[in-house]
Motif scaffolding. Sequence first.
Motif, short mmCIF file in Angstrom:
data_model
loop_
_atom_site.label_atom_id
_atom_site.label_comp_id
_atom_site.label_asym_id
_atom_site.label_seq_id
_atom_site.Cartn_x
_atom_site.Cartn_y
_atom_site.Cartn_z
N SER A 478 0.32 -1.41 0.46
CA SER A 478 -0.64 0.02 0.26
C SER A 478 0.98 1.78 -0.25
O SER A 478 0.59 2.25 -0.39
CB SER A 478 -0.90 -0.01 1.30
OG SER A 478 -1.93 0.85 1.56
N ILE A 479 1.98 1.15 0.88
CA ILE A 479 2.49 2.50 1.20
C ILE A 479 3.43 3.01 -0.42
O ILE A 479 3.33 3.78 -0.95
CB ILE A 479 3.86 2.36 1.68
CG1 ILE A 479 3.62 2.76 3.65
CG2 ILE A 479 5.25 2.92 1.67
CD1 ILE A 479 4.22 2.31 4.91
N GLY A 480 3.46 1.63 -1.20
CA GLY A 480 4.34 1.31 -2.48
C GLY A 480 3.06 1.80 -3.77
O GLY A 480 4.01 1.99 -5.16
N ASP A 481 2.40 1.89 -3.35
CA ASP A 481 1.28 1.96 -4.41
C ASP A 481 0.83 3.09 -5.41
O ASP A 481 0.87 3.85 -4.19
CB ASP A 481 -0.30 1.19 -4.06
CG ASP A 481 -1.50 1.32 -5.18
OD1 ASP A 481 -1.25 0.82 -6.18
OD2 ASP A 481 -2.23 2.15 -5.07
N LEU A 482 0.79 2.75 -6.86
CA LEU A 482 0.52 4.24 -7.41
C LEU A 482 -0.72 3.87 -8.28
O LEU A 482 -0.68 4.84 -8.76
CB LEU A 482 1.52 4.43 -8.68
CG LEU A 482 1.85 5.88 -9.51
CD1 LEU A 482 2.18 7.00 -8.60
CD2 LEU A 482 3.35 5.50 -10.01
N GLY A 483 -1.61 2.52 -8.34
CA GLY A 483 -2.58 2.68 -9.27
C GLY A 483 -3.10 3.77 -8.50
O GLY A 483 -3.81 4.49 -9.72
N VAL A 484 -4.12 3.26 -7.70
CA VAL A 484 -5.46 4.28 -7.28
C VAL A 484 -5.23 5.63 -6.93
O VAL A 484 -6.27 6.30 -7.82
CB VAL A 484 -5.96 2.92 -6.12
CG1 VAL A 484 -7.21 3.45 -5.29
CG2 VAL A 484 -5.78 1.56 -6.21
N ILE A 485 -4.00 6.05 -6.07
CA ILE A 485 -3.35 6.87 -6.18
C ILE A 485 -3.85 8.19 -7.61
O ILE A 485 -3.56 9.08 -7.22
CB ILE A 485 -2.49 7.26 -4.89
CG1 ILE A 485 -2.57 8.66 -4.57
CG2 ILE A 485 -1.11 6.95 -5.59
CD1 ILE A 485 -3.93 9.43 -3.46
N ALA A 486 -3.00 7.60 -8.12
CA ALA A 486 -3.29 8.10 -9.55
C ALA A 486 -4.52 8.85 -10.13
O ALA A 486 -4.33 9.15 -10.29
CB ALA A 486 -2.10 7.61 -10.79
N LEU A 487 -5.50 7.41 -10.20
CA LEU A 487 -6.39 7.58 -10.37
C LEU A 487 -7.63 8.66 -9.44
O LEU A 487 -8.38 9.73 -9.50
CB LEU A 487 -7.58 7.06 -10.31
CG LEU A 487 -9.12 6.66 -10.89
CD1 LEU A 487 -8.97 6.84 -12.29
CD2 LEU A 487 -9.68 5.24 -10.62
N PHE A 488 -7.22 8.80 -8.30
CA PHE A 488 -8.57 9.69 -7.03
C PHE A 488 -7.16 10.71 -7.06
O PHE A 488 -7.96 12.37 -6.14
CB PHE A 488 -8.24 8.92 -6.16
CG PHE A 488 -9.59 8.21 -6.13
CD1 PHE A 488 -11.05 7.92 -6.76
CD2 PHE A 488 -9.25 6.28 -5.64
CE1 PHE A 488 -11.50 7.30 -7.10
CE2 PHE A 488 -10.25 5.90 -6.02
CZ PHE A 488 -11.19 6.07 -7.05
N GLY A 489 -6.12 10.84 -6.62
CA GLY A 489 -5.14 11.72 -5.92
C GLY A 489 -4.95 13.43 -6.74
O GLY A 489 -5.42 12.99 -7.97
N SER A 490 -4.72 14.31 -5.65
CA SER A 490 -4.71 15.53 -5.91
C SER A 490 -2.91 16.11 -6.54
O SER A 490 -2.12 15.42 -5.04
CB SER A 490 -5.73 16.75 -5.14
OG SER A 490 -4.84 17.68 -5.55
N PRO A 491 -2.97 16.52 -7.56
CA PRO A 491 -1.95 16.39 -7.85
C PRO A 491 -0.67 17.49 -6.46
O PRO A 491 0.68 17.46 -6.22
CB PRO A 491 -1.26 17.72 -9.42
CG PRO A 491 -2.29 16.77 -9.81
CD PRO A 491 -3.10 17.15 -8.58
N THR A 492 -1.15 18.84 -6.19
CA THR A 492 -1.37 19.00 -4.43
C THR A 492 -1.41 18.78 -3.30
O THR A 492 0.36 19.41 -2.65
CB THR A 492 -2.09 20.18 -5.30
OG1 THR A 492 -3.22 20.23 -4.25
CG2 THR A 492 -2.29 21.11 -5.85
#
Length: 540
Positions: A478-492
């Motif tokens: 989970s700490i190394g995951d880039l998949g889900v957060i790339a979809l939901f996360g804010s660039p800021t």
Amino acid sequence: MINQARQQAFANGIPALLAFLAPIFLVLASLLALWSMATPSLDEAAGIGDLIKGLLGDVYLMRAVGFTLLQASLSALLSSLLAIPLARALATRSFPGKTLILSLFGAPFILPVIVAILGLLAIWGKNGPIDQLVTAAGVKGFSIYGLGGILLAHVFFNLPLATRILLQGWLAIPSEQWRLAGQLGMNSRSIARHMEWPMLRERLPGTLAIVFLLCATSFTVVLALGGGPKATTIELAIYQAIRYDFDLERAALLACLQILLCAGLALISRLITQDHDTGESLGGSIARSDRASRLARMTDWSIITVALGFMALPLFAAFLRGIYGLVMNPVDLQALLPAIARSVGVALGACLVMGLISLPLAQISIHLKGKSRRLVELPGFAIMVAPPIALGAGLFILLHQHIPIDRLALPLTSLLNGLQAVPFALILLTPAMGQIKRDYGKQIRHLGMDRLTAIRLVHWPLMRKPIGLSLGITAALSIGDLGVIALFGSPTAPTLPLYLYQQMGAYRMDQAYGSGLILTLVAFAFFLFFDKGLAGRDQT
């Protein structure tokens, strides 16, 4: 079914029912949202046949589907075929440090994917040592971007998995058969035909299916090394449709296709994969008179050395480049520390989700037999058929009109990461709980222990190790995951992997390597904290 789990340590009434129903409900709700968005034009005059014709006529969509199947097929074939000689060499040769090498083969599973990609870029990328060697030899350089780089990364991640599965197969062949083969003077061809091929015929299909499923749902590798029109998978197309085009109809259609594809693959994998002894002891070796020649020894050692270099050099390069990046570029603590805090929060939330679902499901499973036990596999199957990006797309469609999605980015990422860890956790927790039931179940009942006393005196001391390992794997992934957060996360407000990916996108590679080293240290620290700290000393 739930009644059979009452008064058990980790499953009781409503919690057990929620653990069983929650993943199924979540997947079904997401799938319904995707289907309703993907088929807005269907009415009485337009049916499924017209929809299928429309799909087949969509060049971009068919290209994404075709590339997904192509890269997953090639990755599975390469990983599995290369694992055969490597597993045989490791099974045949005994040497100091063998256990350490096998532990290294488990590193790609825990290592953040984006960090491993940085290591591959350092070795195989432009101006890397491989590129310099082939250029000096007058050969056109290998481009790590596109299909070739995706296959390279997938082999890096999945060759160790395939090797460990097949290595267990070699070690599972009874020692009596090896002694008999030596007494009969069987050569390598006869042994391969009568002993090795039957084992491979039993294990290879399942290995191919597992690796194919992993590669078909690989998002970060394709995001970092592919992404062009000719190297776009279904998941990357979903991401692009939502983040760049905000075309929810196309994203939903792609997500439905991805779920159907994964459902078929998971079903095939379940049908062709047999249950095997997957004991932890992989450090042994077999005595083979047919592999005693000098040529055979040199061949085996060469295979092991090349494989070790292939696995270790990118990790070592990422480590060295990370140190250099931290020394030469001062860390921006104002951006880095919040990113670390977000990643840690996501990981802890994922661990909580995994534990609340996995422990009751494992407890239910050990009290059921035959076809009834298959019911407990439904939540795990539902999770397997809904990859995080597809499931996330459905949740995005459900929630984006009601709640600002940025506010839910971290909770949703924790939820999806925790769900994805459930199948892995069940593999570890269910056998341990079954052994406790067999060894101590009658004593617990005869002594009249209540549930809390049984947990404190029996279950917790014996379950600390598998629970700690499950939490460690969940936290690290989970700490190394880039998949889900790339979809939901804010660039800021990025997590640490997203922050690292932003640095790569801005061509700040030295800073990216430094962030990658920090990300690796954080992920491994949490893995060791749970796996070693929580598990404590081995129980005897």
